[in-house]
Design a protein around this motif. Sequence first.
Motif, PDB file in Angstrom:
ATOM      1  N   UNK A  62       0.830  -1.212   0.000  1.00 51.70           N
ATOM      2  CA  UNK A  62       0.000   0.000   0.000  1.00 51.70           C
ATOM      3  C   UNK A  62       0.861   1.258   0.000  1.00 51.70           C
ATOM      4  N   UNK A  63       2.023   1.199   0.648  1.00 56.18           N
ATOM      5  CA  UNK A  63       2.933   2.357   0.676  1.00 56.18           C
ATOM      6  C   UNK A  63       3.864   2.374  -0.527  1.00 56.18           C
ATOM      7  N   UNK A  64       3.675   1.450  -1.446  1.00 58.09           N
ATOM      8  CA  UNK A  64       4.522   1.314  -2.627  1.00 58.09           C
ATOM      9  C   UNK A  64       5.983   1.132  -2.228  1.00 58.09           C
ATOM     10  N   UNK A  65       6.186   0.330  -1.182  1.00 57.86           N
ATOM     11  CA  UNK A  65       7.539   0.030  -0.704  1.00 57.86           C
ATOM     12  C   UNK A  65       7.816  -1.452  -0.818  1.00 57.86           C
ATOM     13  N   UNK A  66       9.095  -1.819  -0.626  1.00 60.58           N
ATOM     14  CA  UNK A  66       9.446  -3.242  -0.736  1.00 60.58           C
ATOM     15  C   UNK A  66       9.274  -3.968   0.593  1.00 60.58           C
ATOM     16  N   UNK A  67       9.567  -3.270   1.689  1.00 65.80           N
ATOM     17  CA  UNK A  67       9.642  -3.971   2.977  1.00 65.80           C
ATOM     18  C   UNK A  67       8.820  -3.270   4.061  1.00 65.80           C
ATOM     19  N   UNK A  68       8.216  -4.076   4.942  1.00 70.39           N
ATOM     20  CA  UNK A  68       7.522  -3.540   6.106  1.00 70.39           C
ATOM     21  C   UNK A  68       8.021  -4.257   7.353  1.00 70.39           C
ATOM     22  N   UNK A  69       8.154  -3.523   8.451  1.00 73.76           N
ATOM     23  CA  UNK A  69       8.579  -4.120   9.724  1.00 73.76           C
ATOM     24  C   UNK A  69       7.613  -3.614  10.794  1.00 73.76           C
ATOM     25  N   UNK A  70       6.838  -4.527  11.376  1.00 73.52           N
ATOM     26  CA  UNK A  70       5.737  -4.122  12.266  1.00 73.52           C
ATOM     27  C   UNK A  70       6.151  -4.125  13.738  1.00 73.52           C
ATOM     28  N   UNK A  71       5.517  -3.243  14.491  1.00 66.51           N
ATOM     29  CA  UNK A  71       5.819  -3.080  15.925  1.00 66.51           C
ATOM     30  C   UNK A  71       4.519  -3.021  16.732  1.00 66.51           C
ATOM     31  N   UNK A  72       4.694  -3.050  18.060  1.00 62.56           N
ATOM     32  CA  UNK A  72       3.527  -3.128  18.932  1.00 62.56           C
ATOM     33  C   UNK A  72       2.833  -1.784  19.130  1.00 62.56           C
ATOM     34  N   UNK A  73       3.445  -0.682  18.675  1.00 59.26           N
ATOM     35  CA  UNK A  73       2.779   0.629  18.714  1.00 59.26           C
ATOM     36  C   UNK A  73       3.511   1.548  17.736  1.00 59.26           C
ATOM     37  N   UNK A  74       2.892   2.676  17.437  1.00 60.98           N
ATOM     38  CA  UNK A  74       3.569   3.668  16.601  1.00 60.98           C
ATOM     39  C   UNK A  74       4.848   4.141  17.277  1.00 60.98           C
ATOM     40  N   UNK A  75       4.770   4.348  18.583  1.00 59.31           N
ATOM     41  CA  UNK A  75       5.960   4.826  19.297  1.00 59.31           C
ATOM     42  C   UNK A  75       7.056   3.765  19.347  1.00 59.31           C
ATOM     43  N   UNK A  76       6.685   2.490  19.430  1.00 58.98           N
ATOM     44  CA  UNK A  76       7.707   1.426  19.389  1.00 58.98           C
ATOM     45  C   UNK A  76       8.409   1.452  18.032  1.00 58.98           C
ATOM     46  N   UNK A  77       7.656   1.734  16.970  1.00 58.03           N
ATOM     47  CA  UNK A  77       8.256   1.826  15.628  1.00 58.03           C
ATOM     48  C   UNK A  77       9.231   3.002  15.575  1.00 58.03           C
ATOM     49  N   UNK A  78       8.826   4.137  16.140  1.00 56.01           N
ATOM     50  CA  UNK A  78       9.696   5.323  16.131  1.00 56.01           C
ATOM     51  C   UNK A  78      10.927   5.071  17.003  1.00 56.01           C
ATOM     52  N   UNK A  79      10.725   4.386  18.120  1.00 59.81           N
ATOM     53  CA  UNK A  79      11.863   4.051  18.990  1.00 59.81           C
ATOM     54  C   UNK A  79      12.855   3.146  18.256  1.00 59.81           C
ATOM     55  N   UNK A  80      12.335   2.203  17.453  1.00 55.08           N
ATOM     56  CA  UNK A  80      13.218   1.287  16.709  1.00 55.08           C
ATOM     57  C   UNK A  80      14.130   2.056  15.747  1.00 55.08           C
TER      58      UNK A  80
END
Length: 377
Positions: A62-80
């Motif tokens: 959907x984002x027209x990207x190759x890879x996605x990496x999922x996290x337990x919250x938006x902030x966990x993603x930003x922390x990563x």
Amino acid sequence: MGFSTNAIHAGQKPDPTTGAVITPVYLTSTYAQEELGKNKGFEYGRKHNLTRQSLEANIAALEKGKYGVAFSSGLAAIHALMGLVRAGDHIIVSDNVYGGTYRLFQLIMKDFGLDFSWVDTSDIKNIENAVRDNTKMVFLETPSNPMLILTDLEAASRICKSHNLISVCDNTFMSPYFQNPLTLGIDIVVHSETKYINGHSDVIGGILLTDSSDIHQRLRYIQNAIGAVPSPFDCWLVLRSTKTLAVRMERHNSNAVAFAKFLNESGIARKIYYPGLTSHPQHELAKKQMRGFGGMISADLGEAELAKNLFKNVKVFTLGESLGGVESLISHPATMTHASVPKADRERMGITDGLVRFSVGIEDIEDLIADVENSIK
Ligand code: P1T
């Protein structure tokens, strides 16, 4: 494939054992290994989960990207993302971002030796001027929460490339349906899936998307090493939700356009912030880099008392944190989402005590307008 076709099919093949059309919830923490060093590519639930992998592939498409990496919250993603930099590095950040992002960077990560410059990225020259020898990353949020300030993503990504900086865009407010930062040259997209992507206010989740295999490999390592992974059931719920993202976003957008017009004509607010209004100073940029204007509107009622009365009287809108769900929410950024931003900084950006934020849902627009009209009366 078009957006809706990808939303319904990408990352989701019928289950090979039963033919189940819907990706199952793989509730398992570990996997049987055939012999030492031999397995089916699945070792341990934190590292490998097929429901999560389906979700990652789905949102990446959907984002027209190759890879996605999922996290337990938006902030966990930003922390990563902080795993991509080192103590001593400098990061340039849009001065108006979600208050929790401010809190994470300024009140937690700063103590780990990272240096943050908060700049008004709506003027692209401010990014260039803030670059130092130790700058490693530029973190943008566009449109921003709650002031709906835009950053020119194509221009920002050019500056980042010329200085070899990792460019990041928090695309939560637009969802992949209305804006695709990777196609404008941005290296990493962040989403709080909690918002439009899930859209039903029943999951907390986050995801990072990229086209770079180097960045993907590092993020994948960080995802497992830090371990803030989403539960398989939450992944399944979000995967169910992306199927209707296109139709939900169309309705959020048309309702918000009508609601902003109502606010404008009613004279209720001193100032209205919505990129879909021709009075928004970046309306032309909005039309250039977004395919719609989204469902978020902020309005300055001038006085905290007026805002308080509105919160008390609304019946269809619900006073609450969060946004992007099918139901309309109303909130008070100064004391809720942006309470950790110092008052002087808040007021400089326009987050006054009279500022009200509307997350316009997909109810009947007549009911939303009547709700606010009656509450003001
Ligand atoms: O809540 P969480 O899933 O951790 O996502 C954090 C986040 C990140 N980026 C943006 C732009 C956000 O708006 C948020 C969360 N925002 C709210 C809870 C809010 O009410 O604004």
